[in-house]
Design a protein around this motif. Sequence first.
Motif, mmCIF file in Angstrom:
data_model
loop_
_atom_site.group_PDB
_atom_site.id
_atom_site.type_symbol
_atom_site.label_atom_id
_atom_site.label_comp_id
_atom_site.label_asym_id
_atom_site.label_seq_id
_atom_site.Cartn_x
_atom_site.Cartn_y
_atom_site.Cartn_z
ATOM 1 N N UNK A 323 0.855 -1.191 0.000
ATOM 2 C CA UNK A 323 0.000 0.000 0.000
ATOM 3 C C UNK A 323 0.886 1.234 0.000
ATOM 4 N N UNK A 324 0.317 2.335 -0.403
ATOM 5 C CA UNK A 324 1.063 3.601 -0.419
ATOM 6 C C UNK A 324 1.504 3.975 0.982
ATOM 7 N N UNK A 325 0.588 3.909 1.921
ATOM 8 C CA UNK A 325 0.927 4.355 3.273
ATOM 9 C C UNK A 325 1.947 3.438 3.942
ATOM 10 N N UNK A 326 1.897 2.124 3.655
ATOM 11 C CA UNK A 326 2.887 1.210 4.228
ATOM 12 C C UNK A 326 4.282 1.526 3.708
ATOM 13 N N UNK A 327 4.392 1.843 2.431
ATOM 14 C CA UNK A 327 5.698 2.171 1.867
ATOM 15 C C UNK A 327 6.213 3.514 2.381
ATOM 16 N N UNK A 334 6.649 9.129 9.733
ATOM 17 C CA UNK A 334 5.957 8.694 10.944
ATOM 18 C C UNK A 334 4.488 8.402 10.662
ATOM 19 N N UNK A 335 3.910 7.549 11.495
ATOM 20 C CA UNK A 335 2.493 7.205 11.372
ATOM 21 C C UNK A 335 1.634 8.465 11.486
ATOM 22 N N UNK A 336 1.946 9.322 12.449
ATOM 23 C CA UNK A 336 1.147 10.534 12.662
ATOM 24 C C UNK A 336 1.199 11.447 11.448
ATOM 25 N N UNK A 337 2.393 11.610 10.858
ATOM 26 C CA UNK A 337 2.512 12.487 9.692
ATOM 27 C C UNK A 337 1.759 11.913 8.493
ATOM 28 N N UNK A 340 -2.016 12.553 9.047
ATOM 29 C CA UNK A 340 -2.454 13.953 8.979
ATOM 30 C C UNK A 340 -2.024 14.653 7.699
ATOM 31 N N UNK A 341 -1.033 14.099 7.015
ATOM 32 C CA UNK A 341 -0.515 14.740 5.816
ATOM 33 C C UNK A 341 -1.275 14.348 4.566
ATOM 34 N N UNK A 342 -0.906 14.964 3.476
ATOM 35 C CA UNK A 342 -1.526 14.659 2.191
ATOM 36 C C UNK A 342 -0.571 13.899 1.298
ATOM 37 N N UNK A 343 -0.629 14.207 0.029
ATOM 38 C CA UNK A 343 0.241 13.534 -0.940
ATOM 39 C C UNK A 343 1.710 13.779 -0.595
ATOM 40 N N UNK A 344 2.504 12.703 -0.688
ATOM 41 C CA UNK A 344 3.937 12.818 -0.399
ATOM 42 C C UNK A 344 4.672 11.802 -1.266
ATOM 43 N N UNK A 345 4.965 12.194 -2.487
ATOM 44 C CA UNK A 345 5.641 11.297 -3.417
ATOM 45 C C UNK A 345 7.066 10.995 -2.988
ATOM 46 N N UNK A 346 7.696 11.937 -2.305
ATOM 47 C CA UNK A 346 9.060 11.710 -1.853
ATOM 48 C C UNK A 346 9.116 10.607 -0.796
ATOM 49 N N UNK A 347 8.154 10.619 0.126
ATOM 50 C CA UNK A 347 8.111 9.576 1.155
ATOM 51 C C UNK A 347 7.833 8.215 0.533
ATOM 52 N N UNK A 348 6.946 8.198 -0.456
ATOM 53 C CA UNK A 348 6.673 6.950 -1.169
ATOM 54 C C UNK A 348 7.926 6.450 -1.861
ATOM 55 N N UNK A 349 8.624 7.342 -2.524
ATOM 56 C CA UNK A 349 9.838 6.975 -3.250
ATOM 57 C C UNK A 349 10.881 6.387 -2.292
#
Length: 551
Positions: A323-327, A334-337, A340-349
Motif C-alpha cells: 500500500x502507499x501508506x505502508x511504503x 511517521x504514522x502521525x505524519x 495527517x498529511x496529504x500527498x507525499x511522493x518523496x516519502x513513497x519513493x
Amino acid sequence: MSGTQLKKLRPVSEIANELGLLPEEVELYGPYKAKITLDVLARLDTPRARYILVTGINPTPFGEGKTTVSIGLGQAFGRFGLRSIVTVRQSSMGPVFGTKGAGAGGGAAQLHPFPDLALHFTGDLHAVTSAHNLLAALIDNALYHDAIPLDPRTITWPRVLDLNDRALRQLIVGLGETPRTIRATRFDITPASEVMAILALARDYHDLRQRLGQIVVGRTWQGQAVTAEDLGGAGAMAALLVDALKPNLVQTSEGTAAFVHTGPFGNIGTGTSSVVADLIAVRLADVVVTEAGFGTDLGAEKFFHLKCRASGLAPHAAVLVTSVRALKVQGGKSIRDIETGGEDLAALEAGLPNLYKHLENLRIFGVPAVVAINRFPTDTPREIERLAQAAREAGACDAAVVEVFARGGEGGLDLARAVLHAAQESPAFRPVYELDWPLERKVEAVARTLYGAGAVRFSPVAKRQLDDLVRLGYDRLPICMAKTAQSLSADPNVLGRPEGFTVEVRELRLFAGAGYVVVLLGDIQTMPGLGRHPRAAHIDIDEHGRILGVS
C-alpha cells in the motif's frame, strides 16, 4: 452472488455441495461451519486448480490488508464463474485478546461465521494444546518414576497455552515432588508448538502419527535422543488430533468457500494453513488462493522451503500485497505524519526499495509476481500511479489496485485478471538452499539472499546446539527462521531495505517431528506478551449472549 456482502450466511452444506463434496465427506459443526474428511484425497487424486500464493512487504502498524486481499481475490475469481477456495491460517486467541486481532479479513472481504473464527471455532487449537501438554505431563511423569534414563537438564519440550502471557516465559516445575522432578522450563504460545507445525505439515493420519513419534524431547544420560515414541505418548497425542487434522470449511462475505485450518505464526512458525487443506482444495477448485504470513522474507520463504516440499505443490503465481501508506512508513515517515498529511511522493519513493527487495525475492524463487496495491482513502492518484509504475519497472508481471474492503469481489476483478494472466506457466520454484547443505550454509543462504545480510554469527549457545545436531544427524534438515516481521533484518526498528548487516543466531530448536530446525534470530519470543492496552479489555457480551468487540 449479488452485492458485495451477504446479508445472511449461506448454509455451509450448500457450499460443500457446490464444491462437489459428498455428504459423507462433510461433518457439520452447526449451520455455518464444517470439517472435511480426508476421504476426499482418495476419491479425487489429481490436483486441477491454479494455485496462487499471497504474500506481502514487511508489515507496518497500519496493517497492509493481506488477508483481506486474499479473501477478496477469492471472491473476485468467483465473480468470473470460477470455483475458488481461499485457504488461510486459523486465528490464535493470543492476538485476538492482544493487539493484532483475528486476522479474518474485513469489510466486504471477511470470513464468516464471526466471531466463532476468532475464538474456539471447532476446537483445533485446544486439541493441539492438549496433545502438546500431554507429552509434557508424560515427560515429568517419567522423571518422577525414574522410568527412562532421561537427563532432566536436556529436556527441551515446553508447555503451551493459546494466550499471550509473558509471565510464563520462564518457570520452575516439579516443586513438592522429588528432587529429580524439579527443573526449569517455559510456556510457548500454541501456534509455536511443534504439534501445531506437525498438524500443518502432515499429509494424512499415517504421516501425522509418524511425525508425532519422531518428536525429540531431550537426551539420555548417554546423550542419545529421547522421543515421544520412547515415552509412549505419540499414539494418544494422535488420538487427540484425529478431528483437528480435518480442514475447516467456512465462507467469505460473498458466500464463496474458504478453508481455515491450523495456525502456525509466520514469525516463529511456518506461517501457512495446512498441507492437507491445500491438497484437498486443489482437487476441488479451479483456483486456490493461499496466504503465507507476513512478507517474502518470512511466510513466503517458509511456504516454499517447508510447505511446498511437504505437499508437493508449487504456486503458479504470487501476489505481493502493498500500500502507499505502508511504503511511506518503510521510507521513514511517521504514522502521525502519514495520517495527517496529504500527498507525499518523496516519502513513497523512499519506501520503494522495500517493495523492490520483496519482488526480487519472488524472482529468486522463480515465481511470477503481481503486485496488489491495497487502496486507502488517503491515497492520491499520482501516488497510486507511481507505485504501479515502480512495481512494473521492478519486474512485476503487473500491478493492480485493490478495493475489496469497500467493494468485495468487484474491487478485486483487476487483480484477478492480472493473476490469471500471470499464472499460465507450469508451476515450479527454485529453492534458495538444498536439503543436503550444512545447516550453517542454509541459514547464510536465507539471510544473505532474502534478507540482504552481510554476515551471520552464531551465539555460543547456538554453536553448542549446532554441534549436538550434527552429532545426532539432524543438521541436514530444512530450517524454519524465526525473526521479527517488521524488518528484513532481525531488528524491528530497521525499516526500508537494509543491506550488509549482521544476523545473530541466538538459539536452535530441533523440531524433528515437523522435520526442521527452528533458527531463532535477535530477540524474537515464542510466548508473546500483552500490550499496555490489550483488546481483551474491550470484549464483552450483551444480554442475549452475543459477543461484542472482537475484531
